[in-house]
Design a protein around this motif. Structure first.
Motif, PDB file in Angstrom:
ATOM      1  N   THR A   1       8.932  -0.177  -9.114  1.00  0.00           N
ATOM      2  CA  THR A   1       7.572   0.281  -9.384  1.00  0.00           C
ATOM      3  C   THR A   1       7.385   1.643  -8.749  1.00  0.00           C
ATOM      4  O   THR A   1       7.515   1.790  -7.537  1.00  0.00           O
ATOM      5  CB  THR A   1       6.541  -0.659  -8.732  1.00  0.00           C
ATOM      6  OG1 THR A   1       6.962  -1.989  -8.905  1.00  0.00           O
ATOM      7  CG2 THR A   1       5.185  -0.464  -9.346  1.00  0.00           C
ATOM      8  N   ILE A   2       7.082   2.653  -9.586  1.00  0.00           N
ATOM      9  CA  ILE A   2       6.784   3.985  -9.048  1.00  0.00           C
ATOM     10  C   ILE A   2       5.418   4.363  -9.610  1.00  0.00           C
ATOM     11  O   ILE A   2       5.220   4.322 -10.820  1.00  0.00           O
ATOM     12  CB  ILE A   2       7.806   5.033  -9.523  1.00  0.00           C
ATOM     13  CG1 ILE A   2       9.237   4.530  -9.319  1.00  0.00           C
ATOM     14  CG2 ILE A   2       7.609   6.335  -8.784  1.00  0.00           C
ATOM     15  CD1 ILE A   2      10.273   5.384  -9.995  1.00  0.00           C
ATOM     16  N   PRO A   3       4.463   4.712  -8.740  1.00  0.00           N
ATOM     17  CA  PRO A   3       3.171   5.150  -9.280  1.00  0.00           C
ATOM     18  C   PRO A   3       3.345   6.461 -10.045  1.00  0.00           C
ATOM     19  O   PRO A   3       4.025   7.375  -9.577  1.00  0.00           O
ATOM     20  CB  PRO A   3       2.294   5.351  -8.032  1.00  0.00           C
ATOM     21  CG  PRO A   3       3.171   5.226  -6.878  1.00  0.00           C
ATOM     22  CD  PRO A   3       4.522   4.768  -7.290  1.00  0.00           C
ATOM     23  N   ALA A   4       2.736   6.533 -11.223  1.00  0.00           N
ATOM     24  CA  ALA A   4       2.977   7.681 -12.094  1.00  0.00           C
ATOM     25  C   ALA A   4       2.560   8.993 -11.446  1.00  0.00           C
ATOM     26  O   ALA A   4       3.187  10.033 -11.655  1.00  0.00           O
ATOM     27  CB  ALA A   4       2.235   7.499 -13.425  1.00  0.00           C
TER      28      ALA A   4
ATOM     29  N   VAL B   1      11.495   9.222   6.098  1.00  0.00           N
ATOM     30  CA  VAL B   1      11.619   8.031   5.247  1.00  0.00           C
ATOM     31  C   VAL B   1      10.757   8.179   4.002  1.00  0.00           C
ATOM     32  O   VAL B   1      11.204   7.979   2.870  1.00  0.00           O
ATOM     33  CB  VAL B   1      11.175   6.777   6.028  1.00  0.00           C
ATOM     34  CG1 VAL B   1      11.204   5.560   5.139  1.00  0.00           C
ATOM     35  CG2 VAL B   1      12.055   6.569   7.245  1.00  0.00           C
ATOM     36  N   HIS B   2       9.503   8.572   4.231  1.00  0.00           N
ATOM     37  CA  HIS B   2       8.569   8.612   3.112  1.00  0.00           C
ATOM     38  C   HIS B   2       8.724   9.840   2.239  1.00  0.00           C
ATOM     39  O   HIS B   2       8.502   9.781   1.029  1.00  0.00           O
ATOM     40  CB  HIS B   2       7.144   8.455   3.639  1.00  0.00           C
ATOM     41  CG  HIS B   2       6.922   7.098   4.225  1.00  0.00           C
ATOM     42  ND1 HIS B   2       6.586   6.007   3.455  1.00  0.00           N
ATOM     43  CD2 HIS B   2       7.047   6.630   5.486  1.00  0.00           C
ATOM     44  CE1 HIS B   2       6.498   4.942   4.219  1.00  0.00           C
ATOM     45  NE2 HIS B   2       6.781   5.280   5.465  1.00  0.00           N
ATOM     46  N   ALA B   3       9.160  10.960   2.852  1.00  0.00           N
ATOM     47  CA  ALA B   3       9.440  12.138   2.030  1.00  0.00           C
ATOM     48  C   ALA B   3      10.590  11.846   1.076  1.00  0.00           C
ATOM     49  O   ALA B   3      10.583  12.252  -0.084  1.00  0.00           O
ATOM     50  CB  ALA B   3       9.795  13.329   2.922  1.00  0.00           C
TER      51      ALA B   3
ATOM     52  N   PRO C   1       0.846  -1.212   0.000  1.00  0.00           N
ATOM     53  CA  PRO C   1       0.000   0.000   0.000  1.00  0.00           C
ATOM     54  C   PRO C   1       0.871   1.249   0.000  1.00  0.00           C
ATOM     55  O   PRO C   1       1.943   1.269   0.615  1.00  0.00           O
ATOM     56  CB  PRO C   1      -0.784  -0.117   1.313  1.00  0.00           C
ATOM     57  CG  PRO C   1      -0.011  -1.053   2.161  1.00  0.00           C
ATOM     58  CD  PRO C   1       0.742  -1.968   1.247  1.00  0.00           C
ATOM     59  N   LEU C   2       0.398   2.273  -0.716  1.00  0.00           N
ATOM     60  CA  LEU C   2       1.152   3.515  -0.756  1.00  0.00           C
ATOM     61  C   LEU C   2       0.929   4.286   0.536  1.00  0.00           C
ATOM     62  O   LEU C   2      -0.119   4.191   1.158  1.00  0.00           O
ATOM     63  CB  LEU C   2       0.683   4.359  -1.946  1.00  0.00           C
ATOM     64  CG  LEU C   2       0.932   3.725  -3.310  1.00  0.00           C
ATOM     65  CD1 LEU C   2       0.324   4.595  -4.395  1.00  0.00           C
ATOM     66  CD2 LEU C   2       2.405   3.549  -3.556  1.00  0.00           C
TER      67      LEU C   2
ATOM     68  N   SER D   1      11.547   2.724  -5.549  1.00  0.00           N
ATOM     69  CA  SER D   1      10.552   1.716  -5.848  1.00  0.00           C
ATOM     70  C   SER D   1       9.624   1.524  -4.652  1.00  0.00           C
ATOM     71  O   SER D   1      10.063   1.467  -3.517  1.00  0.00           O
ATOM     72  CB  SER D   1      11.252   0.399  -6.177  1.00  0.00           C
ATOM     73  OG  SER D   1      10.296  -0.612  -6.372  1.00  0.00           O
ATOM     74  N   ARG D   2       8.287   1.450  -4.947  1.00  0.00           N
ATOM     75  CA  ARG D   2       7.343   1.207  -3.842  1.00  0.00           C
ATOM     76  C   ARG D   2       7.126  -0.295  -3.655  1.00  0.00           C
ATOM     77  O   ARG D   2       6.892  -0.751  -2.548  1.00  0.00           O
ATOM     78  CB  ARG D   2       5.999   1.861  -4.116  1.00  0.00           C
ATOM     79  CG  ARG D   2       6.023   3.350  -4.475  1.00  0.00           C
ATOM     80  CD  ARG D   2       6.755   4.208  -3.459  1.00  0.00           C
ATOM     81  NE  ARG D   2       6.383   5.603  -3.584  1.00  0.00           N
ATOM     82  CZ  ARG D   2       7.039   6.494  -4.313  1.00  0.00           C
ATOM     83  NH1 ARG D   2       8.103   6.156  -4.975  1.00  0.00           N
ATOM     84  NH2 ARG D   2       6.607   7.751  -4.368  1.00  0.00           N
ATOM     85  N   SER D   3       7.149  -1.057  -4.729  1.00  0.00           N
ATOM     86  CA  SER D   3       7.018  -2.519  -4.621  1.00  0.00           C
ATOM     87  C   SER D   3       7.974  -3.167  -5.599  1.00  0.00           C
ATOM     88  O   SER D   3       7.760  -3.057  -6.779  1.00  0.00           O
ATOM     89  CB  SER D   3       5.599  -2.978  -4.997  1.00  0.00           C
ATOM     90  OG  SER D   3       4.650  -2.343  -4.222  1.00  0.00           O
ATOM     91  N   PRO D   4       8.992  -3.876  -5.180  1.00  0.00           N
ATOM     92  CA  PRO D   4       9.424  -4.030  -3.795  1.00  0.00           C
ATOM     93  C   PRO D   4       9.895  -2.704  -3.214  1.00  0.00           C
ATOM     94  O   PRO D   4      10.292  -1.812  -3.933  1.00  0.00           O
ATOM     95  CB  PRO D   4      10.574  -5.029  -3.889  1.00  0.00           C
ATOM     96  CG  PRO D   4      11.003  -5.048  -5.292  1.00  0.00           C
ATOM     97  CD  PRO D   4       9.891  -4.529  -6.125  1.00  0.00           C
TER      98      PRO D   4
END
Lengths: 425, 214, 315
Positions: free
Chosen positions: C224-227, C115-117, B40-41, C125-128
């Motif tokens: 994987t990066i959400p556009a 971390v998230h910033a 999840p994002l 990459s978000r996944s993995p």
């Protein structure tokens, strides 16, 4: 000059041809190995397309069975020198032809090492970046650059020595000492260096206290000189059985004494390591604790290492006692040594270096099925290479494949011509 | 070449094995890599860089209504306000100001409104050394007691700085105390942290490592 | 004396006949077919490389014209993949600048916003999942990372009895990762940042074994990066999307810091625990911190890495 090249090409063609020819045992063995190699190729293609996520590796344990096998096989390759030293330095004639079998094993082992390192790369298409002069070669700072040089150099050395000696025998010529003696002596020093450089890959990392210890280099050499000659003892018996090539028991017993001493040193060094870590009891003992007893509930490696220790100790006891003079028990001791050292040097060396991580986490590693298939494929490829090398070398050494019988395409049952070749020092 | 029956059998077996392998590889019979687990994002709220609170100066700058700060809409000008204390000597907050939770200082040491506010001039603040400050200058009030923190704040070591480290290339912003601290209860309240890391390989067996209480 | 050739040769097998030849050839043909079929997974290889990418020069050997072409290629690739036209630059280090980071351990509350910033800013990459910053929850009284907890997820932070220590690339003055990289894919620049040329890395992961801080991360598969979360402000040595099979790490937000701005982690920290600046400027926050604070430390300094990352306290 042209004639010489032409002759050499004929020689090579005949060697290649003979590799495809054999009896039913040969086809069965090669067929089995080929099947495993094909499975390995298929598995590697999947890895190439999807990335190393198909293995069991992670950020925390970033090296796994590929590098473990690489480390073990560099040791096996270095161990050919254990045949060379008695023959060329101590003038032990018993082992004379066996040097070629040992060096051919080294060549096969180095090819396996190169294969293991290649499949471990994340971007194998960037391999040209490693070529000195064309890419950016970080020599002498990076130990990996040293490894590239020494492994390829060792491969070329052994290919030259075996190739030259075999071709000379094929031609019925006495080999000129200038073309192989210096190389042989270089190979002795070089063999020690390939394994020391591989050890230094690990030793030079301050952030990994499990590896950053001066005992790693000597331990590598001791275990290499145990596992390598053990493999050679087994291989020689196979050759003896399959090809009726005469190999005396005395040769095998000479190798046995090498394995015996090396195993004793190996176990002694292990005791040194255990004392240093467990007696002092600093924080850095965590990796060894994880390996031998498990840590914080994680204990995947514990059964493996205790198996290895049991095997190694049993092998040592057998080797020390006269019972191992009998080939049956010697073979048992050899198999135990090889398996024990493979575990100890492979999984028992690489994985604990990463566990716990530099930030104190424990993430366990289990090789995936795909990864295992690739490893089996490379081992099968190495055995395939070694079988082919022997398939070429033994008839040459026996005189069946020689310049004298170049006319006939088929191998006949005529007695071999008297060969003039006689190696002098 | 050896052509006896055994070889024939072996060759036939190998032929079959290779043919089966060809079929198996072509049909992708095994080893399809598992799809990567989509994680999840993170909630976008956690990515915001705005401070938790807005100071009076921010409100003025953004031209927002300042009614909350106009004390004399309710209070009588010039009249000295009197504080009520309970039998344990704790301040009693009147219902009209029940959004103010006093928590400035341990053991209620600073629980007196007029340590900082002025009892007859509610639209200004006072320091212990007798200075009168506007609401926009509240940082100086905090600093009048919290000297080392003020010193650090001025050096840029305390409190968030944002914008350009290279002041020649762009603007640089330093926050006021009240951008992060509630002046009545300055200690940060506990907040839910952003999600923990997701490892590629979950470690199997055994609990997650916990700090060893040696 | 076994130096004479063996007198008992292996008996040569009898000659082959036509049937044998056919059968053997059939077997070899089947073998060749199996070999070809085993390569089938390669058909799924998409966007792996091109002639340009394969032959791309090493960063330090590129001329400005080479770099222009490469930046355009990267922008085209990103646009094709994410439908967002990025702004890709190659920012050079500024003169008279050496970046240093200071982190106030008295103030970090362990909220992980940094971390998230960082993930958002640097197109990780978000996944993995790849995260350059790892926040360690440490018990009072110890800096021993083995006592740390990484996966804490309580209702509220900070928790009593613990402090929080975020760890990321320490941009060491004596970096072990630079020493071990066999192809010079990672090196230290003039302003102190250790950078990676992602198109040069061979993915051997020796640097990951060498790093004492777990700062380097590997792309085990295509990231994987959400556009809609892509950061289009990119730098060649910084946050441009990476390919599979290469290593990446914190680079002090090179696309921001070399333009004079604070890194994303500094901007987002709600407790003001993160400080960044030019140590060669005596007026910078970090200079003032390191010259006035009585207690500040470097992590694992006994390893001789000489980090440019300091942990300080409020006295």
């Amino acid at each position: 000059m042209i004639k010489a090249i032409h002759n050499y090409i004929i020689f090579l063609r005949r060697c290649v041809k003979i590799a495809f020819v054999g009896d039913w045992r040969y086809y069965a063995w090669m067929g089995l190995l080929t099947t495993i190699v094909l499975l390995g190729i298929n598995a590697y293609c999947k890895q190439f397309v999807n990335g190393l996520i198909v293995t069991g590796m992670s950020d925390e344990v970033s090296w796994g069975v590929y590098i473990a096998n690489f480390t073990f096989l560099v040791g096996v390759a270095a161990a050919a020198v254990m045949l060379v030293i008695p023959v060329y330095i101590y003038r032990n004639e018993e082992l004379y032809d066996l040097v070629i079998f040992g060096e051919l094993l080294s060549v096969a082992a180095i090819l396996m090492c190169l294969a293991f390192v290649t499949v471990d790369l994340g971007r194998p298409d960037h391999f040209w970046h490693l070529i000195p002069g064309i890419g950016q070669f970080n020599f002498p700072a990076s130990m990996l650059s040293w490894d590239v040089l020494v492994l390829n150099g060792y491969l070329l050395l052994n290919l030259h020595i075996c190739g030259y000696l075999l071709y000379s025998r094929y031609c019925g010529r006495k080999p000129s000492p200038w073309f192989y003696i210096p190389f042989v002596f270089t190979a002795i020093a070089w063999a020690i260096s390939i394994h020391t450089v591989t050890a230094f890959l690990y030793v030079g990392l301050g952030g990994r206290p499990f590896w950053n210890s001066s005992i790693v280099g000597p331990r590598f050499l001791a275990s290499a000189f145990t596992a390598g000659p053990s493999l050679i003892i087994l291989a020689l018996q196979v050759i003896r059985h399959v090809t009726l090539y005469k190999i005396s028991d005395k040769a095998l017993l000479t190798l046995r004494s090498i394995v015996q001493v090396s195993m004793i040193i190996n176990v002694f060094l292990l005791l040194n390591e255990l004392f240093k870590e467990f007696y002092t009891g600093t924080v850095h003992v965590a990796s060894l604790k994880y390996l031998f007893f498990g840590l914080h509930g994680h204990h995947a490696l514990v059964p493996w290492i205790w198996t290895a220790i049991t095997f190694n100790l049993s092998a040592m006891v057998m080797l020390v006692l006269p019972v191992s003079r009998s080939l049956k028990w010697l073979n048992v001791a050899c198999v135990l040594s090889i398996v024990g050292i493979w575990i100890e040097k492979g999984m028992g060396m690489v994985i604990p270096g990463f566990t716990p991580t530099t930030l104190g986490e424990i993430i366990e590693y289990h090789p995936s099925a795909n990864e295992t298939l690739v490893c089996l494929g490379i081992w099968a490829f190495g055995l395939l290479c070694y079988t082919i090398f022997l398939r070429m070398a033994v008839p040459i050494l026996q005189g069946q494949l020689s310049r004298a019988n170049e006319g006939s395409d088929h191998l006949t049952t005529q007695p071999p011509p008297k060969v003039v070749a006689d190696f002098h020092f | 070449m050896a052509y006896n029956k055994k070889t024939g059998v072996v060759l036939a077996v190998l032929f079959t094995v290779f043919a089966l392998l060809t079929a198996a590889f072509s049909l992708d019979l095994w080893g399809k890599p598992a799809p990567v687990k989509q994680l999840p994002l993170v909630n976008k709220e956690l990515l915001k860089t705005e401070t938790w609170r807005r100071s009076y100066a921010d409100l003025v700058k953004d031209k927002e209504p300042l009614d909350d700060f106009d004390c004399y809409t309710c209070h009588e000008e010039g009249k000295k306000q009197v504080l009520k204390f309970d039998d344990k000597n704790q301040l009693v907050i009147p219902d009209e100001h029940k959004d103010v939770v006093m928590g400035h200082g341990t053991h209620g040491r600073n629980n007196n409104c007029f340590n900082c506010h002025i009892d007859d001039k509610l639209n200004e603040l006072q320091t212990r050394d007798g200075r009168s400050l506007k609401f926009e200058e509240s940082t100086q009030l905090c600093g009048s007691c919290h000297g080392p923190t003020l010193r650090d704040w001025e050096a840029g070591s305390h409190g968030r700085t944002s914008g350009y480290w290279n002041r020649a290339l762009g603007p640089f912003k330093k926050q006021d105390c009240v951008n992060c601290h509630n002046p009545h209860s300055p200690k940060f309240p506990g907040r839910k942290p952003a999600p923990a890391p997701n490892h590629l390989r979950e470690s199997s067996g055994g609990p997650e490592p916990t700090p060893i209480k040696d | 004396m076994d130096s004479q050739p063996n007198d008992t040769p292996t008996p040569a097998p009898p000659d082959m006949n036509r049937r044998g030849f056919l059968r053997t050839s059939a077997m070899f043909a089947a073998g060749a077919a199996a070999l070809t079929a085993s390569l089938k997974p390669l058909l799924q290889l998409k966007d792996f490389t091109s002639v340009d990418k394969f032959l791309q020069k090493y960063y330090k050997e590129m001329t400005p014209e080479d770099m222009e072409k490469v930046l355009k290629r990267i922008a085209d690739d990103v646009e094709r993949q994410y439908q967002v036209r990025p702004h890709v630059r190659d920012l050079k280090p500024m003169d008279g600048v050496e970046f240093v980071y200071a982190l106030n351990l008295t103030r970090c509350i362990g909220c992980r916003k940094c971390v998230h910033a960082c993930v958002k800013e640097n197109n990780q990459s978000r996944s993995p999942e790849i995260q350059y910053i790892r926040v360690l929850k440490m018990p009072h009284g110890s800096l021993d990372v083995e006592k740390s907890e990484h996966n804490y997820s309580p209702e509220a932070v900070p928790e009593k009895g613990f402090f929080y220590m975020p760890v990321q690339c320490q941009q060491c003055r004596n970096p072990p990762c630079v020493k071990v990289c066999p192809v010079h894919a990672t090196w230290q620049e003039k302003d102190g940042i250790t950078v990676i040329d992602y198109d040069w890395c061979i993915g051997c992961r020796y640097c990951m074994a060498a790093c004492p801080y777990g700062a380097r991360h590997f792309n085990f598969t295509k990231p994987t990066i959400p556009a809609d979360r892509l950061n289009p402000e990119m730098a060649y040595l910084g946050n441009r999307p990476r390919s599979m099979g290469v290593t990446e790490k914190c680079h002090f937000c090179v696309q921001r810091t070399r333009a004079g701005r604070y890194p994303a982690c500094v901007e987002v920290c709600p407790a003001g625990a993160r400080k960044f600046g030019n140590i060669l400027d005596p007026e910078s926050e970090v200079s003032k911190i390191l010259s006035t604070k009585r207690v500040f430390i470097q992590l694992k300094e006994e390893l001789g890495t000489s980090p440019r990352f300091f942990y300080y306290f409020d006295v």
